[in-house]
Scaffold this motif. Structure first.
Motif, PDB file in Angstrom:
ATOM      1  N   LEU A   1      10.754   6.786  -0.317  1.00  0.00           N
ATOM      2  CA  LEU A   1      10.022   5.523  -0.271  1.00  0.00           C
ATOM      3  C   LEU A   1      10.963   4.375   0.121  1.00  0.00           C
ATOM      4  N   LEU A   2      12.211   4.429  -0.336  1.00  0.00           N
ATOM      5  CA  LEU A   2      13.152   3.356  -0.029  1.00  0.00           C
ATOM      6  C   LEU A   2      13.371   3.242   1.479  1.00  0.00           C
ATOM      7  N   SER A   3      13.495   4.389   2.139  1.00  0.00           N
ATOM      8  CA  SER A   3      13.658   4.375   3.601  1.00  0.00           C
ATOM      9  C   SER A   3      12.395   3.878   4.282  1.00  0.00           C
ATOM     10  N   GLN A   4      11.240   4.277   3.770  1.00  0.00           N
ATOM     11  CA  GLN A   4       9.979   3.828   4.352  1.00  0.00           C
ATOM     12  C   GLN A   4       9.855   2.307   4.272  1.00  0.00           C
ATOM     13  N   LEU A   5      10.237   1.750   3.135  1.00  0.00           N
ATOM     14  CA  LEU A   5      10.152   0.302   2.977  1.00  0.00           C
ATOM     15  C   LEU A   5      11.092  -0.414   3.945  1.00  0.00           C
ATOM     16  N   ARG A   6      12.270   0.142   4.157  1.00  0.00           N
ATOM     17  CA  ARG A   6      13.192  -0.457   5.119  1.00  0.00           C
ATOM     18  C   ARG A   6      12.591  -0.460   6.524  1.00  0.00           C
ATOM     19  N   LEU A   7      11.949   0.636   6.886  1.00  0.00           N
ATOM     20  CA  LEU A   7      11.334   0.738   8.217  1.00  0.00           C
ATOM     21  C   LEU A   7      10.178  -0.245   8.369  1.00  0.00           C
ATOM     22  N   LEU A   8       9.585  -0.651   7.251  1.00  0.00           N
ATOM     23  CA  LEU A   8       8.484  -1.615   7.279  1.00  0.00           C
ATOM     24  C   LEU A   8       8.994  -3.056   7.253  1.00  0.00           C
TER      25      LEU A   8
ATOM     26  N   GLU B   1       0.827  -1.205   0.000  1.00  0.00           N
ATOM     27  CA  GLU B   1       0.000   0.000   0.000  1.00  0.00           C
ATOM     28  C   GLU B   1       0.862   1.258   0.000  1.00  0.00           C
ATOM     29  N   THR B   2       1.935   1.239   0.791  1.00  0.00           N
ATOM     30  CA  THR B   2       2.838   2.392   0.858  1.00  0.00           C
ATOM     31  C   THR B   2       3.505   2.646  -0.486  1.00  0.00           C
ATOM     32  N   ALA B   3       3.992   1.589  -1.126  1.00  0.00           N
ATOM     33  CA  ALA B   3       4.681   1.744  -2.414  1.00  0.00           C
ATOM     34  C   ALA B   3       3.735   2.265  -3.483  1.00  0.00           C
ATOM     35  N   ASN B   4       2.534   1.713  -3.553  1.00  0.00           N
ATOM     36  CA  ASN B   4       1.576   2.169  -4.561  1.00  0.00           C
ATOM     37  C   ASN B   4       1.168   3.621  -4.334  1.00  0.00           C
ATOM     38  N   THR B   5       0.983   3.985  -3.074  1.00  0.00           N
ATOM     39  CA  THR B   5       0.570   5.359  -2.761  1.00  0.00           C
ATOM     40  C   THR B   5       1.656   6.356  -3.147  1.00  0.00           C
TER      41      THR B   5
END
Length: 417
Positions: A241-248, A199-203
């Protein structure tokens, strides 16, 4: 004259258990290589295989008592403690004999015997290993194979969409050409964090890209962008987004890749394509060091493909796609050498290398190659360092050089013509 005394003890043997002196022909040799008198030997169990007494006798599944030596080819059942030559590994259990294995149920999916089976929608039961292949639909709450939000029977919001692997929308070009780059980033997610990561990546991607399934990723997705100019990618791609994905909890490794498609229309001529291919294939060691993975089956530096550089430059598409440069696509070349990453500088450096290698070879001439080492990695790196737009690539090259990543690369991979 004194009478001679006969030393009878010289002809006797000593029992190793009670020290009794016993005639040698009455000494009993045990399976444990002990020498005992009959009184001590009779207290031991008898091995039914070698017919010798032994201290360590255990029962087999055939109800036969065997000494340690005679059961050396046997294994002990974790359930009944008897010994058997046939042992079955039980999922979430131990190693058991055939009789005990028959008491276990089998997984519906893998057909292996398992100790703790899990019911799938009250329909069939699977082992704990196969249960990890299922997730629960957020709509109907039923379990289904996969790693997404919704099962096939339930609707899924666009914000959580992961397209099939063969999904290929009409390209939406961003920025000004002639060279356009398309990024493909393979990402692993955790089982519990998959939905949020999708969801985060698509948004964040919005209309710039989309997500696809990839058979090589057990739980995750492939992030794909529409064609972008290099300037557009550096300034407009949602890099945070790359940092957000790492945090997830998302991660990458050498088994997942970062691929870049380069538009064929971005090259001036077949000669330009040839020069670009030669730059990459002549510098295998340096390119793979920058790419952070070597000797991968997914991006091979095949010498036969390398020898076809002129044919590939003139429209031949070669064979297969698992090469350093995949020439199979009609409209692009696919640079497949990079390991995936969620590190901003590493991804930017990969895009910068794709763009810089094309622009560098665009103006490369025969005299540059003959007189100034135009195809040498050091010459290319020096050229890159003078151009601020390639700052992430320069920084990555500098960091790798500090670790010794480029030491002896020419000796390891001599540059043939």
């Amino acid at each position: 004259m004194p009478t001679a005394v006969l030393d009878i003890s010289a002809d006797l043997a000593e029992c190793e258990s009670c020290s009794t002196q016993t005639p040698p022909d009455e000494i009993i040799h045990t399976a444990d290589a002990d020498q005992l008198c009959s009184s001590c030997a009779v207290e031991l169990d008898l091995c039914q295989s070698c017919d010798r007494p032994a201290r360590d006798v255990e029962q087999t599944v055939d109800d036969e008592d065997r000494c340690a030596e005679c059961r050396s080819e046997f294994s002990q059942c974790d359930d009944c403690s008897r010994y058997s030559t046939e042992i079955t590994a039980i999922i979430s259990g131990g190693d058991v004999c055939p009789d005990c294995a028959a008491e276990y149920s089998h997984c519906f999916d893998c057909n292996s015997a398992a100790a703790d089976l899990v019911s799938i929608n009250f329909d069939h039961s699977v082992c704990s290993d196969c249960r990890d292949d299922y997730c629960r639909c957020h709509e109907c709450q039923m379990l289904f194979r996969g790693c997404e939000y919704y099962c096939e029977d339930c609707s899924r919001p666009d914000s959580s969409r992961v397209h099939d692997s063969d999904y290929k929308p009409h390209p939406d070009f961003h920025g000004c050409g002639p060279l356009f780059l398309g990024l493909e980033l393979e990402v692993r997610t955790t089982y519990t964090g998959h939905d949020t990561a999708v969801e985060t990546a698509n948004t964040r991607l919005e209309s710039l890209g989309y997500l696809k399934d990839d058979a090589s990723i057990s739980c995750g997705f492939e992030l794909v962008t529409h064609p972008m100019s290099f300037d557009y990618a550096m300034s407009r791609f949602p890099w945070s987004l790359l940092s957000q994905l790492r945090l997830l909890g998302c991660r990458t490794d050498e088994e997942v890749g970062l691929h870049i498609h380069l538009s064929r229309d971005g090259f001036d001529s077949p000669a330009h394509i040839y020069r670009w291919l030669k730059l990459i294939y002549r510098n295998e060691a340096a390119v793979t060091a920058l790419a952070r993975r070597r000797y991968t089956e997914w991006a091979q530096f095949d010498p036969d493909i390398r020898a076809m550089a002129k044919k590939l430059a003139n429209g031949d598409h070669g064979w297969g796609r698992y090469h350093a440069v995949n020439a199979r696509p009609t409209d692009t070349f696919e640079l497949r050498v990079f390991a995936s990453s969620l590190n901003r500088r590493q991804v930017q450096a990969a895009l910068a290398f794709a763009h810089a290698s094309v622009e560098y070879t665009r103006g490369l001439r025969a005299r540059d190659v003959a007189r100034f080492g135009g195809w040498d990695w050091s010459t290319f790196a020096a050229w890159v360092s003078t151009r601020p737009e390639y700052a992430p690539l320069t920084a990555e090259l500098s960091a790798l050089a500090d670790t010794g990543a480029f030491i002896d690369t020419e000796e390891a991979y001599p540059c043939a013509s």
